[in-house]
Design an enzyme around this catalytic site. Structure first.
Site, PDB file in Angstrom:
ATOM      1  N   CYS A  79       0.856  -1.180   0.000  1.00 38.21           N
ATOM      2  CA  CYS A  79       0.000   0.000   0.000  1.00 38.21           C
ATOM      3  C   CYS A  79       0.897   1.236   0.000  1.00 38.21           C
ATOM      4  O   CYS A  79       1.721   1.406   0.900  1.00 38.21           O
ATOM      5  CB  CYS A  79      -0.865  -0.042   1.263  1.00 38.21           C
ATOM      6  SG  CYS A  79      -1.771   1.470   1.567  1.00 38.21           S
ATOM      7  N   CYS A 189      -0.494   3.686  -6.636  1.00 34.29           N
ATOM      8  CA  CYS A 189      -1.476   3.148  -5.683  1.00 34.29           C
ATOM      9  C   CYS A 189      -1.690   1.725  -6.162  1.00 34.29           C
ATOM     10  O   CYS A 189      -1.871   1.505  -7.368  1.00 34.29           O
ATOM     11  CB  CYS A 189      -2.777   3.935  -5.751  1.00 34.29           C
ATOM     12  SG  CYS A 189      -4.161   3.119  -4.908  1.00 34.29           S
TER      13      CYS A 189
END
Ligand code: DGL
Length: 267
Positions: A79, A189
């Site tokens: 992440c 992302c």
């Protein structure tokens, strides 16, 4: 006689706000098929990119406790948002190897043959400037343009990839980026590689860089160097904090999960 107990088959644990981190998980599974793996998708708290540092620290604390109970040997921050907002704060807090995606992949990104690169990421990642700072540690001449695309995470989590509105939202952000004429665009992302087919409708596919490939190789090399790799059973445990069915459905593009993910809540 002294008996030395050697711990074996300790899993590598991954986490993200949802299905995004599976883009990394799938790549590491290919590189190290015999390792035991655990994945936690914090779908209850998605999107992480709109959360405060305090909130992200609170979630991470619970997730790390869970991984420690599972006797994980390493935690993969699959992440970008947690890597940019909380990694520095928690990197020495646990007796575990922690791999943050941005800091691990930046050295390789900085060597790409490009003078100007774009980064699509969440608000939190863009505001932190961690991509820019990490790339500049390795190559101060690379110009980095960052654009936040927060709505893209929900498109992926809610499996709305084929809806005209979603395609339009992706196209709009891409057009905004293309005005700066970057030579490469980082999908900063872990949810965004799910959108590669939409992005490729409007710009050459080779333009987009998924850091997951570099990241997985980095993790494999580092575990090997630290003698932490092992031939285990190749077992997999997938957990989510909400909506296991939706997770299983949305994950399909990157990872076919045969068993419904297990629901875990910490509160
Ligand atoms: N996939 C995560 C990232 O790489 C988090 C996205 C979100 O939940 O906002 O930033």
């Amino acid at each position: 006689m002294k008996i030395i107990l050697k711990k074996i088959n300790r899993p590598i644990a991954f986490f993200d706000s949802g299905v995004g981190g599976l883009t990394v998980y799938a790549k590491l599974k290919k590189l190290l098929p015999d390792e035991n793996l655990i994945y936690f998708g914090d779908t209850k708290h998605m999107p992480y990119g709109e959360k405060t540092k305090e909130e992200l620290l609170e979630y991470a604390d619970k997730i790390f406790e869970f991984f420690i109970k599972k006797d994980a040997k390493a935690v993969v921050m699959a992440c970008n948002t947690t890597s940019s907002v909380i990694y520095d704060t928690i990197k020495n807090k646990y007796d575990l190897k922690i791999y943050p995606i941005i800091q691990s992949a930046a050295g390789i990104i900085a060597k790409l043959p490009a003078k100007k690169i774009g980064v699509f990421a969440t608000h939190a990642t863009v505001n932190s400037n961690v991509y820019k700072n990490e790339i500049h540690k390795h190559n101060s001449n690379m110009e980095v343009i960052q654009i936040a695309c927060p709505e893209w995470v929900r498109i992926v989590e809610e499996n709305r990839l084929n809806q005209p509105q979603s395609i339009l939202q992706v196209e709009e952000k891409l057009n905004e980026m293309l005005k700066f004429k970057p030579e490469k665009i980082i999908l900063g992302c872990t949810h965004y590689p799910y959108l590669i087919d939409i992005l490729a409708k409007f710009a050459p596919k080779e333009m987009f860089i998924d850091p997951a490939a570099y990241f997985a190789q980095y993790i494999k090399d580092d575990l090997t160097k630290n003698h932490l790799t092992e031939i285990a059973d190749g077992s997999e445990e997938i957990y989510v904090s909400a909506n296991p069915e939706a997770f299983q459905q949305s994950a399909k593009m990157f990872y076919e999960i045969n068993k419904l993910p297990q629901l875990v809540t910490f509160d």
